[in-house]
Enzyme design. Structure first.
Site, PDB file in Angstrom:
ATOM      1  CG  LEU A   1      -1.813   1.162   1.456  1.00 17.65           C
ATOM      2  CD1 LEU A   1      -3.240   0.676   1.702  1.00 17.65           C
ATOM      3  CD2 LEU A   1      -1.344   1.990   2.629  1.00 17.65           C
ATOM      4  CB  CYS A   2       2.103   3.717  -1.834  1.00 16.79           C
ATOM      5  SG  CYS A   2       1.346   3.744  -3.472  1.00 16.79           S
TER       6      CYS A   2
END
Length: 102
Positions: A58-59
């Site tokens: 995730l970013c």
């Protein structure tokens, strides 16, 4: 590369979320219990990534986490990119912490 929505990953039990955002981004919003390794440090810190389970990357919106997932897959880690990143996580009303990490 495999992908999953924030709602789908949140519905799973005992997941490993690898947040590859920078430390200053974590101060804005973070998912409690996520493993934090900035993308630029992933090569040097890859030994911290579990190998015995699926890792959900995730970013902010999904670009850096896609790079992380692709790299992890290339070395044999079962990695899945969380589409839309923390922005989509927030839009879907999923739990976040908004204060600075301790």
């Amino acid at each position: 590369m495999q992908e999953i929505t924030p709602a789908e990953v949140h519905a799973l039990d005992d997941v490993v979320i690898l947040d590859v955002r920078e430390p200053h981004e974590l101060e804005r919003a973070r998912i409690d219990g996520a493993l934090h390794i900035p993308l630029g440090e992933l090569l040097a810190r890859v030994d911290e990534v579990p190998r015995d389970t699926t890792v959900y990357t995730l970013c902010h919106v999904g670009g850096r986490s896609a790079q992380a997932a692709a790299y992890l897959e290339s070395i044999g880690v079962d990695a899945v990119n969380v589409t839309g990143g923390i922005v989509e996580w927030h839009r879907q009303g999923l739990p976040l912490t908004f204060d600075s990490p301790s």
